[in-house]
Design an enzyme around this catalytic site. Structure first.
Site, PDB file in Angstrom:
ATOM      1  N   ASP A   8     -15.957  -3.850  -9.827  1.00  0.00           N
ATOM      2  CA  ASP A   8     -15.935  -5.024 -10.847  1.00  0.00           C
ATOM      3  C   ASP A   8     -17.031  -5.975 -10.201  1.00  0.00           C
ATOM      4  O   ASP A   8     -17.373  -5.924  -9.137  1.00  0.00           O
ATOM      5  CB  ASP A   8     -14.834  -5.570 -11.319  1.00  0.00           C
ATOM      6  CG  ASP A   8     -14.198  -6.418 -10.443  1.00  0.00           C
ATOM      7  OD1 ASP A   8     -14.240  -6.687  -9.473  1.00  0.00           O
ATOM      8  OD2 ASP A   8     -13.210  -7.034 -11.129  1.00  0.00           O
ATOM      9  N   HIS A   9     -17.297  -7.132 -10.926  1.00  0.00           N
ATOM     10  CA  HIS A   9     -18.309  -8.051 -10.393  1.00  0.00           C
ATOM     11  C   HIS A   9     -17.804  -8.699  -9.232  1.00  0.00           C
ATOM     12  O   HIS A   9     -18.839  -9.077  -8.474  1.00  0.00           O
ATOM     13  CB  HIS A   9     -18.400  -9.187 -11.468  1.00  0.00           C
ATOM     14  CG  HIS A   9     -17.282  -9.759 -12.102  1.00  0.00           C
ATOM     15  ND1 HIS A   9     -16.669  -9.120 -12.772  1.00  0.00           N
ATOM     16  CD2 HIS A   9     -16.670 -10.767 -11.771  1.00  0.00           C
ATOM     17  CE1 HIS A   9     -15.376  -9.684 -13.218  1.00  0.00           C
ATOM     18  NE2 HIS A   9     -15.529 -11.001 -12.775  1.00  0.00           N
ATOM     19  N   CYS A  64     -11.665  -4.016  -6.650  1.00  0.00           N
ATOM     20  CA  CYS A  64     -11.773  -5.368  -7.862  1.00  0.00           C
ATOM     21  C   CYS A  64     -11.438  -6.434  -6.778  1.00  0.00           C
ATOM     22  O   CYS A  64     -11.588  -6.302  -5.499  1.00  0.00           O
ATOM     23  CB  CYS A  64     -10.965  -5.100  -8.890  1.00  0.00           C
ATOM     24  SG  CYS A  64      -9.174  -5.197  -8.852  1.00  0.00           S
ATOM     25  N   GLY A  65     -10.956  -7.547  -7.131  1.00  0.00           N
ATOM     26  CA  GLY A  65     -10.736  -8.661  -6.483  1.00  0.00           C
ATOM     27  C   GLY A  65      -9.422  -8.270  -5.676  1.00  0.00           C
ATOM     28  O   GLY A  65      -9.326  -8.631  -4.336  1.00  0.00           O
ATOM     29  N   THR A  66      -8.410  -7.923  -6.208  1.00  0.00           N
ATOM     30  CA  THR A  66      -7.231  -7.543  -5.552  1.00  0.00           C
ATOM     31  C   THR A  66      -6.900  -6.261  -5.134  1.00  0.00           C
ATOM     32  O   THR A  66      -5.902  -5.684  -4.466  1.00  0.00           O
ATOM     33  CB  THR A  66      -5.856  -8.189  -6.516  1.00  0.00           C
ATOM     34  OG1 THR A  66      -5.901  -7.355  -7.577  1.00  0.00           O
ATOM     35  CG2 THR A  66      -5.964  -9.660  -6.523  1.00  0.00           C
ATOM     36  N   GLY A  67      -7.594  -5.257  -6.057  1.00  0.00           N
ATOM     37  CA  GLY A  67      -7.349  -3.863  -6.110  1.00  0.00           C
ATOM     38  C   GLY A  67      -6.032  -3.513  -6.840  1.00  0.00           C
ATOM     39  O   GLY A  67      -5.943  -2.265  -7.226  1.00  0.00           O
ATOM     40  N   GLY A  69      -5.549  -4.811 -10.630  1.00  0.00           N
ATOM     41  CA  GLY A  69      -6.056  -4.533 -11.859  1.00  0.00           C
ATOM     42  C   GLY A  69      -6.553  -3.242 -12.000  1.00  0.00           C
ATOM     43  O   GLY A  69      -6.355  -2.213 -12.966  1.00  0.00           O
ATOM     44  N   HIS A  97       1.531  12.214   2.258  1.00  0.00           N
ATOM     45  CA  HIS A  97       3.007  12.545   1.575  1.00  0.00           C
ATOM     46  C   HIS A  97       2.597  12.461   0.017  1.00  0.00           C
ATOM     47  O   HIS A  97       3.512  13.315  -0.647  1.00  0.00           O
ATOM     48  CB  HIS A  97       4.052  11.377   2.060  1.00  0.00           C
ATOM     49  CG  HIS A  97       4.694  11.510   3.116  1.00  0.00           C
ATOM     50  ND1 HIS A  97       5.656  10.696   3.756  1.00  0.00           N
ATOM     51  CD2 HIS A  97       4.113  12.436   4.284  1.00  0.00           C
ATOM     52  CE1 HIS A  97       5.969  11.107   4.660  1.00  0.00           C
ATOM     53  NE2 HIS A  97       4.900  12.140   5.406  1.00  0.00           N
ATOM     54  N   ARG A 108     -11.299  -9.478  -2.354  1.00  0.00           N
ATOM     55  CA  ARG A 108     -10.865 -10.771  -2.105  1.00  0.00           C
ATOM     56  C   ARG A 108      -9.581 -10.781  -1.184  1.00  0.00           C
ATOM     57  O   ARG A 108      -9.213 -11.633  -0.714  1.00  0.00           O
ATOM     58  CB  ARG A 108     -10.301 -11.640  -3.341  1.00  0.00           C
ATOM     59  CG  ARG A 108     -11.625 -11.891  -4.316  1.00  0.00           C
ATOM     60  CD  ARG A 108     -10.929 -12.510  -5.514  1.00  0.00           C
ATOM     61  NE  ARG A 108     -12.117 -13.043  -6.139  1.00  0.00           N
ATOM     62  CZ  ARG A 108     -12.230 -13.294  -7.360  1.00  0.00           C
ATOM     63  NH1 ARG A 108     -10.934 -13.048  -8.257  1.00  0.00           N
ATOM     64  NH2 ARG A 108     -13.155 -13.844  -8.041  1.00  0.00           N
ATOM     65  N   ARG A 131       8.228  19.698   1.524  1.00  0.00           N
ATOM     66  CA  ARG A 131       9.076  18.734   0.403  1.00  0.00           C
ATOM     67  C   ARG A 131       8.446  17.651  -0.125  1.00  0.00           C
ATOM     68  O   ARG A 131       8.626  17.591  -1.320  1.00  0.00           O
ATOM     69  CB  ARG A 131       9.992  18.133   1.289  1.00  0.00           C
ATOM     70  CG  ARG A 131       9.722  17.114   2.464  1.00  0.00           C
ATOM     71  CD  ARG A 131      10.755  16.553   3.286  1.00  0.00           C
ATOM     72  NE  ARG A 131      10.229  15.336   4.074  1.00  0.00           N
ATOM     73  CZ  ARG A 131       9.326  15.526   5.200  1.00  0.00           C
ATOM     74  NH1 ARG A 131       9.235  16.752   5.821  1.00  0.00           N
ATOM     75  NH2 ARG A 131       9.252  14.392   5.882  1.00  0.00           N
ATOM     76  N   HIS A 132       7.265  17.568   0.532  1.00  0.00           N
ATOM     77  CA  HIS A 132       6.130  16.417  -0.424  1.00  0.00           C
ATOM     78  C   HIS A 132       5.443  17.259  -1.603  1.00  0.00           C
ATOM     79  O   HIS A 132       5.568  16.358  -2.606  1.00  0.00           O
ATOM     80  CB  HIS A 132       5.173  16.012   0.390  1.00  0.00           C
ATOM     81  CG  HIS A 132       5.655  15.372   1.727  1.00  0.00           C
ATOM     82  ND1 HIS A 132       6.571  14.159   1.724  1.00  0.00           N
ATOM     83  CD2 HIS A 132       5.689  15.537   2.993  1.00  0.00           C
ATOM     84  CE1 HIS A 132       6.990  13.835   2.875  1.00  0.00           C
ATOM     85  NE2 HIS A 132       6.414  14.908   3.706  1.00  0.00           N
ATOM     86  N   ARG A 135       8.004  16.755  -4.386  1.00  0.00           N
ATOM     87  CA  ARG A 135       8.214  15.279  -4.851  1.00  0.00           C
ATOM     88  C   ARG A 135       6.714  15.083  -5.729  1.00  0.00           C
ATOM     89  O   ARG A 135       6.807  14.231  -7.018  1.00  0.00           O
ATOM     90  CB  ARG A 135       8.467  14.457  -3.839  1.00  0.00           C
ATOM     91  CG  ARG A 135       9.572  14.595  -3.276  1.00  0.00           C
ATOM     92  CD  ARG A 135       9.830  14.036  -1.951  1.00  0.00           C
ATOM     93  NE  ARG A 135      11.008  14.511  -1.491  1.00  0.00           N
ATOM     94  CZ  ARG A 135      11.398  14.045  -0.095  1.00  0.00           C
ATOM     95  NH1 ARG A 135      10.697  13.669   0.935  1.00  0.00           N
ATOM     96  NH2 ARG A 135      12.635  14.406   0.404  1.00  0.00           N
TER      97      ARG A 135
HETATM   98  C1  RB5 Z   1     -11.540 -10.942 -11.666  1.00  0.00           C
HETATM   99  O1  RB5 Z   1     -11.724 -12.163 -11.501  1.00  0.00           O
HETATM  100  C2  RB5 Z   1     -10.240 -10.251 -11.309  1.00  0.00           C
HETATM  101  O2  RB5 Z   1      -9.308 -10.727 -11.995  1.00  0.00           O
HETATM  102  C3  RB5 Z   1     -10.383  -8.737 -10.889  1.00  0.00           C
HETATM  103  O3  RB5 Z   1     -11.376  -8.649  -9.868  1.00  0.00           O
HETATM  104  C4  RB5 Z   1      -9.212  -8.276 -10.097  1.00  0.00           C
HETATM  105  O4  RB5 Z   1      -8.673  -8.699  -9.083  1.00  0.00           O
HETATM  106  C5  RB5 Z   1      -8.077  -7.910 -11.102  1.00  0.00           C
HETATM  107  O5  RB5 Z   1      -6.950  -7.373 -11.032  1.00  0.00           O
END
Ligand code: RB5
Length: 153
Positions: A8-9, A64-67, A69, A97, A108, A131-132, A135
Site C-alpha cells: 500500500d501507500h 503495508c504499515g504493520t503487515g 491488515g 512447518h 513501519r 507430520r507437518h 497439519r
Molecule cells: C495505512 O495507514 C495503514 O493502516 C496500513 O498500511 C496497514 O498498516 C494496515 O494494516
C-alpha cells in the site's frame, strides 16, 4: 521463482527496494502494489493472495504499515497460508512447518535490511513434510469445508 510483490501507500519505498533485491537474485517479480498514494490495503492483499491461489505465482510478499491488515485480507483467500513476520526465525519456520506461501511484514515496523534477511530466510527454507504435511492438510480442510473433522471428535 515467480514472486508477487504488493504494497500500500505506506510501503512504496520498501517495495521498490525489495523488488530490486529479488530481481538481482534472479527471481521474476510481478508488482501488484501501488507506486503512488493512496490505496486500500485489502485490495492489494486480496489481489496478491489470489494470484498465488490461482497458480499465477509461486508466492507473494505483501507489505503495508504493520503487515497485519494486508495479511488479514490475504488470509481470507482460499488456498493460501499467510505468515506475518518481523524476524527471520519465524519466516524460516513458516516455510519449514506451515508451508506458508504468502509473507507479509510492516514498513513501519522493520527496515529494509531486516526485510531482506526475512525474505532470504523464507525463500531459502523448504517445507519439511512428514507430520507437518498432516497439519497443513488440516488447514486446507478448514479452507475447503469450513470445518475440521479432527476438532469435532
Ligand atoms: C495505512 O495507514 C495503514 O493502516 C496500513 O498500511 C496497514 O498498516 C494496515 O494494516
Amino acid at each position: 521463482m515467480k514472486i508477487v510483490i504488493g504494497n500500500d501507500h505506506v510501503a512504496i519505498e520498501m517495495k521498490q527496494a525489495l523488488q530490486a533485491y529479488l530481481e538481482e537474485k534472479g527471481h521474476t517479480v510481478v508488482n501488484t502494489g501501488v507506486d503512488a498514494p493512496p490505496c486500500d490495503y485489502p485490495v492489494i492483499g486480496y489481489r496478491g493472495a489470489k494470484m498465488v491461489a490461482d497458480g499465477q505465482a509461486d508466492c507473494a510478499v505483501l507489505i503495508c504499515g504493520t503487515g497485519l491488515g494486508i495479511g488479514m485480507a490475504a488470509a481470507k483467500v482460499k488456498g493460501v497460508r499467510v505468515c506475518t513476520c518481523s524476524e527471520p526465525y519465524s519466516a524460516r519456520m513458516a516455510r519449514c512447518h506451515n508451508n506458508a506461501n504468502v509473507l507479509t511484514f510492516g514498513a513501519r515496523v522493520i527496515g529494509v535490511e531486516l526485510a531482506k534477511m526475512i525474505l532470504d530466510a523464507w525463500l531459502d527454507a523448504e517445507f519439511e513434510g512428514g507430520r507437518h504435511a498432516r497439519r497443513v492438510a488440516m488447514l486446507e480442510e478448514i479452507d475447503r469445508t469450513g470445518r475440521l473433522a479432527a476438532a469435532e471428535e
